[in-house]
Design an enzyme around this catalytic site. Structure first.
Site, PDB file in Angstrom:
ATOM      1  N   LYS A 109      17.154  60.164  57.480  1.00 60.35           N
ATOM      2  CA  LYS A 109      18.082  59.049  57.268  1.00 60.35           C
ATOM      3  C   LYS A 109      17.334  57.802  56.793  1.00 60.35           C
ATOM      4  O   LYS A 109      17.862  57.019  55.987  1.00 60.35           O
ATOM      5  CB  LYS A 109      18.846  58.749  58.556  1.00 60.35           C
ATOM      6  CG  LYS A 109      20.034  59.677  58.813  1.00 60.35           C
ATOM      7  CD  LYS A 109      21.180  59.362  57.865  1.00 60.35           C
ATOM      8  CE  LYS A 109      22.447  60.083  58.290  1.00 60.35           C
ATOM      9  NZ  LYS A 109      23.623  59.701  57.480  1.00 60.35           N
TER      10      LYS A 109
ATOM     11  N   TYR B 120      15.736  64.080  62.059  1.00 60.59           N
ATOM     12  CA  TYR B 120      16.985  63.480  61.576  1.00 60.59           C
ATOM     13  C   TYR B 120      16.754  62.021  61.187  1.00 60.59           C
ATOM     14  O   TYR B 120      17.152  61.580  60.103  1.00 60.59           O
ATOM     15  CB  TYR B 120      18.052  63.570  62.668  1.00 60.59           C
ATOM     16  CG  TYR B 120      19.214  62.629  62.452  1.00 60.59           C
ATOM     17  CD1 TYR B 120      20.252  62.967  61.594  1.00 60.59           C
ATOM     18  CD2 TYR B 120      19.258  61.382  63.101  1.00 60.59           C
ATOM     19  CE1 TYR B 120      21.320  62.096  61.373  1.00 60.59           C
ATOM     20  CE2 TYR B 120      20.314  60.521  62.893  1.00 60.59           C
ATOM     21  CZ  TYR B 120      21.333  60.870  62.034  1.00 60.59           C
ATOM     22  OH  TYR B 120      22.377  60.001  61.811  1.00 60.59           O
ATOM     23  N   GLY B 121      16.109  61.248  62.059  1.00 57.13           N
ATOM     24  CA  GLY B 121      15.890  59.837  61.790  1.00 57.13           C
ATOM     25  C   GLY B 121      15.034  59.610  60.560  1.00 57.13           C
ATOM     26  O   GLY B 121      15.300  58.696  59.764  1.00 57.13           O
ATOM     27  N   ALA B 122      14.000  60.417  60.380  1.00 55.50           N
ATOM     28  CA  ALA B 122      13.133  60.264  59.215  1.00 55.50           C
ATOM     29  C   ALA B 122      13.896  60.530  57.926  1.00 55.50           C
ATOM     30  O   ALA B 122      13.715  59.834  56.919  1.00 55.50           O
ATOM     31  CB  ALA B 122      11.940  61.208  59.332  1.00 55.50           C
TER      32      ALA B 122
END
Length: 254
Positions: free
Chosen positions: A169, A165-167
Site C-alpha cells: 500500500k 500488505y502495508g509495504a
C-alpha cells in the site's frame, strides 16, 4: 485471463468512470454515487470472485439508465488492463479512475507462502494500478480527469502482522503522488487514506470498541463518507491534487 460481461442501458453520452473492486463494499458505494453524480457516469466495474454481487449491481445501475461494463480481473495485470481499456472503449472516454481493488492478508511464517502473498499484494496494489493508470492517462488528461486511490490511513504505524500488505500500500501511495506530477496540469491524482469505513465482518466487538477509543470523532466511518469525499473532489475540490487525505475521524493523530 480477464473476461468481460457487458450490461447496457440506452445509449448515452455520459462520461465514463472505471472503479476497480467496484461491485461490493466501499467500491460499490462509490460506483453508485458516480452513477448519480450530476448527469451521471457510465461505469466499468471490476471484480475478482464476486460474480453474484457484480451481476446485482449491474442490474440495479442499468435499470436507472447507467451503462455498465463488468470485467472479471485479478489474475494477469497486463491482460486485466487490456480488458478494462477495451471495456471503456465501448462506453466512452474515461474521466475518473478509482483504484479500490485490494487484498488484505496477514503475513505468514512459511517463506514460499509469504512470497506468493507478497506477489499478489504488490501486483494488486502497485503493478496493476500503475499499468492501468498509464494506459488511461491520455483519456484522463483529455477529460481533465481524476484518479482516486484508496490507500490506508495506518501506514505511518506499521503493524508487524501486516508488513507485506502495508509495504504494498505504501508503494501505491508513492505511485499516486507520482501520477499527480505526470498527469498534471490536465488531470489530478488524490489518495484517500481511510481508517475503518466498513467493519470487517469477523472483527470482534471488543476490538471495535478499542479502536474507537483512539478515534477523536468516536465513531467509525462509512462507505458513504468515502463516496461523499470522491464527489467533493469531482465537484468542489478541483484544485486538490497530490494529496493523501486521511478519512479516519482523526485516528492518525492518536
Amino acid at each position: 485471463m480477464a473476461a468481460t460481461c457487458r450490461t447496457l442501458a440506452s445509449v448515452t453520452t455520459k462520461p465514463t468512470a472505471v472503479v476497480t473492486g467496484g461491485v461490493k463494499r466501499v467500491g460499490a458505494t462509490v460506483a453508485r454515487r458516480l452513477a448519480d453524480l450530476g448527469a451521471g457516469f457510465d461505469l466499468v466495474l471490476t471484480y475478482r470472485q464476486s460474480h453474484g454481487e457484480a451481476q446485482e449491481i449491474a442490474r440495479h445501475l442499468t435499470a436507472s439508465g447507467t451503462r455498465v461494463e463488468l470485467v472479471k480481473a485479478g489474475g494477469d495485470p497486463v491482460a486485466d488492463t487490456a480488458a478494462i481499456v477495451a471495456a471503456a472503449g465501448r462506453l466512452g472516454p474515461v474521466g475518473v479512475l478509482v483504484h479500490s481493488a485490494s487484498v488484505y492478508k496477514p503475513d505468514v511464517e512459511d517463506a514460499g507462502a509469504l512470497a506468493e502473498m507478497a506477489a499478489e499484494a504488490f501486483s494488486t496494489h502497485a503493478i496493476f494500478p500503475n499499468l492501468l493508470t498509464r494506459a488511461l492517462a491520455g483519456q484522463l488528461k483529455a477529460q481533465n480527469g481524476l484518479v482516486v486511490t484508496m490507500g490506508d490511513g495506518a501506514l505511518d504505524r506499521p503493524w508487524p502482522k501486516y508488513l507485506t500488505y502495508g509495504a504494498s500500500k505504501a508503494a501505491l501511495h508513492h505511485l499516486a503522488m507520482g501520477w499527480a506530477r505526470e498527469l498534471g496540469p490536465e488531470a489530478r491524482s488524490v489518495v484517500i487514506a481511510p481508517g475503518v469505513v466498513d467493519w470487517p465482518a469477523d472483527m470482534p466487538q471488543g476490538e471495535r470498541a478499542d479502536y474507537l477509543k483512539r478515534v477523536p470523532l468516536a465513531r467509525a466511518g462509512t462507505p458513504e463518507d468515502v463516496a461523499n469525499l470522491v464527489a467533493f473532489l469531482l465537484t468542489e475540490g478541483k484544485y486538490v491534487t497530490g494529496e493523501i487525505i486521511h478519512l479516519d475521524g482523526g485516528r492518525h493523530l492518536t
